[in-house]
Every structure is written in C-alpha cells, then in structure tokens.
Design a protein around this motif. Structure first.
Motif, PDB file in Angstrom:
ATOM      1  N   ASN A   1     -24.382   9.750  35.172  1.00 24.27           N
ATOM      2  CA  ASN A   1     -23.831   9.558  33.840  1.00 24.27           C
ATOM      3  C   ASN A   1     -24.921   9.060  32.893  1.00 24.27           C
ATOM      4  O   ASN A   1     -25.730   8.198  33.257  1.00 24.27           O
ATOM      5  CB  ASN A   1     -22.682   8.547  33.874  1.00 24.27           C
ATOM      6  CG  ASN A   1     -21.359   9.215  34.179  1.00 24.27           C
ATOM      7  OD1 ASN A   1     -20.978  10.174  33.540  1.00 24.27           O
ATOM      8  ND2 ASN A   1     -20.663   8.699  35.179  1.00 24.27           N
TER       9      ASN A   1
ATOM     10  N   THR B   1     -23.356  22.194  42.270  1.00 26.24           N
ATOM     11  CA  THR B   1     -22.652  21.128  41.570  1.00 26.24           C
ATOM     12  C   THR B   1     -21.179  21.497  41.405  1.00 26.24           C
ATOM     13  O   THR B   1     -20.744  22.595  41.762  1.00 26.24           O
ATOM     14  CB  THR B   1     -23.251  20.866  40.176  1.00 26.24           C
ATOM     15  OG1 THR B   1     -22.989  22.001  39.339  1.00 26.24           O
ATOM     16  CG2 THR B   1     -24.747  20.593  40.249  1.00 26.24           C
TER      17      THR B   1
ATOM     18  N   ASP C   1     -18.324  11.468  41.050  1.00 28.40           N
ATOM     19  CA  ASP C   1     -18.804  10.111  40.792  1.00 28.40           C
ATOM     20  C   ASP C   1     -18.395   9.121  41.879  1.00 28.40           C
ATOM     21  O   ASP C   1     -18.911   8.003  41.919  1.00 28.40           O
ATOM     22  CB  ASP C   1     -18.311   9.624  39.430  1.00 28.40           C
ATOM     23  CG  ASP C   1     -19.053  10.288  38.281  1.00 28.40           C
ATOM     24  OD1 ASP C   1     -20.164  10.797  38.504  1.00 28.40           O
ATOM     25  OD2 ASP C   1     -18.507  10.299  37.152  1.00 28.40           O
TER      26      ASP C   1
ATOM     27  N   ALA D   1     -22.842  15.965  40.842  1.00 28.66           N
ATOM     28  CA  ALA D   1     -22.908  15.744  39.395  1.00 28.66           C
ATOM     29  C   ALA D   1     -24.094  14.833  39.124  1.00 28.66           C
ATOM     30  O   ALA D   1     -24.271  13.830  39.825  1.00 28.66           O
ATOM     31  CB  ALA D   1     -21.623  15.128  38.855  1.00 28.66           C
TER      32      ALA D   1
ATOM     33  N   GLN E   1     -15.478  15.860  37.935  1.00 28.86           N
ATOM     34  CA  GLN E   1     -16.499  14.852  37.620  1.00 28.86           C
ATOM     35  C   GLN E   1     -16.112  13.496  38.196  1.00 28.86           C
ATOM     36  O   GLN E   1     -16.969  12.772  38.715  1.00 28.86           O
ATOM     37  CB  GLN E   1     -16.703  14.755  36.109  1.00 28.86           C
ATOM     38  CG  GLN E   1     -17.401  15.971  35.531  1.00 28.86           C
ATOM     39  CD  GLN E   1     -17.634  15.830  34.045  1.00 28.86           C
ATOM     40  OE1 GLN E   1     -18.612  15.214  33.612  1.00 28.86           O
ATOM     41  NE2 GLN E   1     -16.731  16.388  33.244  1.00 28.86           N
ATOM     42  N   TYR E   2     -14.838  13.153  38.089  1.00 28.98           N
ATOM     43  CA  TYR E   2     -14.376  11.900  38.686  1.00 28.98           C
ATOM     44  C   TYR E   2     -14.668  11.886  40.187  1.00 28.98           C
ATOM     45  O   TYR E   2     -15.186  10.898  40.727  1.00 28.98           O
ATOM     46  CB  TYR E   2     -12.877  11.706  38.442  1.00 28.98           C
ATOM     47  CG  TYR E   2     -12.313  10.534  39.193  1.00 28.98           C
ATOM     48  CD1 TYR E   2     -12.385   9.248  38.663  1.00 28.98           C
ATOM     49  CD2 TYR E   2     -11.736  10.698  40.452  1.00 28.98           C
ATOM     50  CE1 TYR E   2     -11.899   8.153  39.375  1.00 28.98           C
ATOM     51  CE2 TYR E   2     -11.243   9.612  41.166  1.00 28.98           C
ATOM     52  CZ  TYR E   2     -11.330   8.347  40.619  1.00 28.98           C
ATOM     53  OH  TYR E   2     -10.855   7.269  41.334  1.00 28.98           O
TER      54      TYR E   2
ATOM     55  N   LEU F   1     -19.399  23.171  32.304  1.00 30.76           N
ATOM     56  CA  LEU F   1     -17.960  23.036  32.531  1.00 30.76           C
ATOM     57  C   LEU F   1     -17.168  23.484  31.312  1.00 30.76           C
ATOM     58  O   LEU F   1     -16.120  24.135  31.443  1.00 30.76           O
ATOM     59  CB  LEU F   1     -17.615  21.589  32.885  1.00 30.76           C
ATOM     60  CG  LEU F   1     -18.073  21.103  34.265  1.00 30.76           C
ATOM     61  CD1 LEU F   1     -17.891  19.596  34.390  1.00 30.76           C
ATOM     62  CD2 LEU F   1     -17.323  21.827  35.380  1.00 30.76           C
TER      63      LEU F   1
ATOM     64  N   ARG G   1     -26.539  15.374  33.005  1.00 29.42           N
ATOM     65  CA  ARG G   1     -25.079  15.258  33.047  1.00 29.42           C
ATOM     66  C   ARG G   1     -24.459  16.019  31.880  1.00 29.42           C
ATOM     67  O   ARG G   1     -23.429  16.679  32.026  1.00 29.42           O
ATOM     68  CB  ARG G   1     -24.659  13.791  33.001  1.00 29.42           C
ATOM     69  CG  ARG G   1     -23.130  13.563  33.113  1.00 29.42           C
ATOM     70  CD  ARG G   1     -22.559  14.186  34.410  1.00 29.42           C
ATOM     71  NE  ARG G   1     -21.194  13.777  34.627  1.00 29.42           N
ATOM     72  CZ  ARG G   1     -20.807  12.906  35.556  1.00 29.42           C
ATOM     73  NH1 ARG G   1     -21.697  12.355  36.367  1.00 29.42           N
ATOM     74  NH2 ARG G   1     -19.539  12.591  35.691  1.00 29.42           N
TER      75      ARG G   1
ATOM     76  N   PRO H   1     -12.040  20.094  34.862  1.00 31.60           N
ATOM     77  CA  PRO H   1     -13.382  19.565  34.611  1.00 31.60           C
ATOM     78  C   PRO H   1     -13.458  18.040  34.675  1.00 31.60           C
ATOM     79  O   PRO H   1     -14.460  17.489  35.127  1.00 31.60           O
ATOM     80  CB  PRO H   1     -13.699  20.082  33.201  1.00 31.60           C
ATOM     81  CG  PRO H   1     -12.918  21.358  33.094  1.00 31.60           C
ATOM     82  CD  PRO H   1     -11.638  21.063  33.819  1.00 31.60           C
TER      83      PRO H   1
ATOM     84  N   LEU I   1     -24.437  19.605  32.689  1.00 26.51           N
ATOM     85  CA  LEU I   1     -23.297  19.912  33.547  1.00 26.51           C
ATOM     86  C   LEU I   1     -22.035  20.076  32.709  1.00 26.51           C
ATOM     87  O   LEU I   1     -21.259  21.022  32.899  1.00 26.51           O
ATOM     88  CB  LEU I   1     -23.096  18.799  34.577  1.00 26.51           C
ATOM     89  CG  LEU I   1     -21.873  18.964  35.477  1.00 26.51           C
ATOM     90  CD1 LEU I   1     -22.107  20.053  36.516  1.00 26.51           C
ATOM     91  CD2 LEU I   1     -21.516  17.652  36.170  1.00 26.51           C
ATOM     92  N   GLN I   2     -21.806  19.174  31.771  1.00 25.46           N
ATOM     93  CA  GLN I   2     -20.625  19.259  30.913  1.00 25.46           C
ATOM     94  C   GLN I   2     -20.673  20.500  30.025  1.00 25.46           C
ATOM     95  O   GLN I   2     -19.633  21.097  29.731  1.00 25.46           O
ATOM     96  CB  GLN I   2     -20.507  17.977  30.085  1.00 25.46           C
ATOM     97  CG  GLN I   2     -20.177  16.771  30.939  1.00 25.46           C
ATOM     98  CD  GLN I   2     -20.260  15.463  30.198  1.00 25.46           C
ATOM     99  OE1 GLN I   2     -20.707  15.405  29.057  1.00 25.46           O
ATOM    100  NE2 GLN I   2     -19.842  14.389  30.842  1.00 25.46           N
TER     101      GLN I   2
END
Length: 204
Positions: free
Chosen positions: A86, A152, A75, A83, A71-72, A98, A91, A67, A94-95
């Motif tokens: 931030n 996503t 971004d 995604a 995301q990294y 995840l 966001r 996860p 999304l988390q």
C-alpha cells in the motif's frame, strides 16, 4: 471468513486468490437466479446488490466488489506478492489494472450474456472488446503477467473475465498472446484446484 460465490461467475477471482494465499474460508454457493443460498435463504439479506462475490469476515462485517475483496485478501499475506505494498506506485498500477478489467472488460461482457440484446448490438460490443484485446495482447506478448513477472490479484481477475469468451462467441485465436496467457495461468496449481472445485460445485 465466508466467500459467497457462484460457479463460473466473477467470484472465481477471489476464490483463486484465497487458494493462492492458502487462507481458510467457507465457500457458500449462491443461486444468482433465485437470489438464494443454503437451500433457500435470502441472499439479498447478505448483499442487497444481489450479486457475488461477497466476503464475510469473522467479525460479521461484509465486503463486496471483487477488486476490493482481492486486495483485502492479498493484504492478509503481504509477503505473497499478490499485491504490491500500500502507498507504493506499483500498488496504484495494480489498481489501474483492476479498474481497467472491471470497466473496460467485465462490464463490456455483460450485454453478451443478456438474451434481450439483439445480435447486432452484441456484435458491436464484441468489436469494442476486440480493441481492448489488442492492447492486452501487446502487454502480455512482452511479459508473463499484467505486472511483469509476478502473478497478482489482477491476473486472477483477468483470467476469470477472459475465460468467459467462448460462452459469448469471442474468438481469442486472433490473439495468441492471450491464449498463451490463459494457459499459463490455468497451469498454476491454485488455479487448477479452484477450477476443479467450481466444477464440482456446479454439480451440487
């Protein structure tokens, strides 16, 4: 960048994301049983946790946990839509997804792969997962992807985990919405290319 992966493992998720984004990365196949890569090098020297995925950045730093990695990656190309921005509520949505996939699905599959667990225990685990599938089917029966109309990184992760179902005797035919979702995601060109690459990697 380097992505340490094992064909069919949860590293499929960031592999899909890399291809969706068109980001260049070297793929390093890991033997999870032997904990080695590149013909015998110690994988634990890369990730002491001993499992994939691992993303090694160009400066040599290492990022683990799927996860966080996806995301990294998203971004790196915010305009991709993989995604939300931030700091936005989306966001955190999304988390939320995840975390749900990681704790309520991914880790719940783990005992089903373990030959040390009895069939009785595995059946209890399947029943636990079925309740989660009921919820997912409600969501995905009403929209194409977890976040609505936009694919996503959460979809890359869910596709990966649900894809293990046949291997552990989880019959998804009870949830046509989930089957349709898997077919929909599999038809994405980047996903199809990733699956093909991982099939080839299995042979090597």
């Amino acid at each position: 960048m380097k992505l340490y992966f094992s064909p069919g493992a949860c590293s499929l998720s960031p592999h899909i994301v890399l291809r969706e984004l068109g980001l260049p990365a070297e793929l390093v196949k890991v033997d999870l049983g032997a904990k080695t890569y590149d013909g015998g090098q110690d994988f634990r020297a890369v990730n002491p946790k001993g499992y994939v995925p691992v993303l090694q950045l160009d400066d040599g730093s290492v990022l683990t946990e799927g996860p966080a990695i996806v995301q990294y990656l998203a971004d790196q190309k915010p305009a991709s839509g993989l995604a939300p921005a931030n700091g936005s509520l989306e966001r955190y949505r999304l988390q939320e997804w995840l975390n749900f996939i990681s704790t309520e699905l991914h880790k719940q599959y783990s005992p089903l792969f373990n030959p040390q667990f009895s069939e009785e225990v595995k059946e209890l685990q399947r029943q636990r997962l079925y309740g989660r599938f009921d919820y997912l089917a409600q969501v995905l029966g009403a929209q194409d992807f977890l976040m609505g109309t936009q694919f996503t990184v959460a979809d890359a992760y869910l596709f990966t985990v649900l894809g293990w179902s046949d291997h552990v005797k989880l019959d998804l035919s009870r949830w046509p919405a989930l089957q349709a979702y898997l077919e929909r995601v599999a038809q994405r060109p980047a996903v199809a290319a990733t699956l093909a690459a991982e099939r080839e990697a299995r042979k090597s």
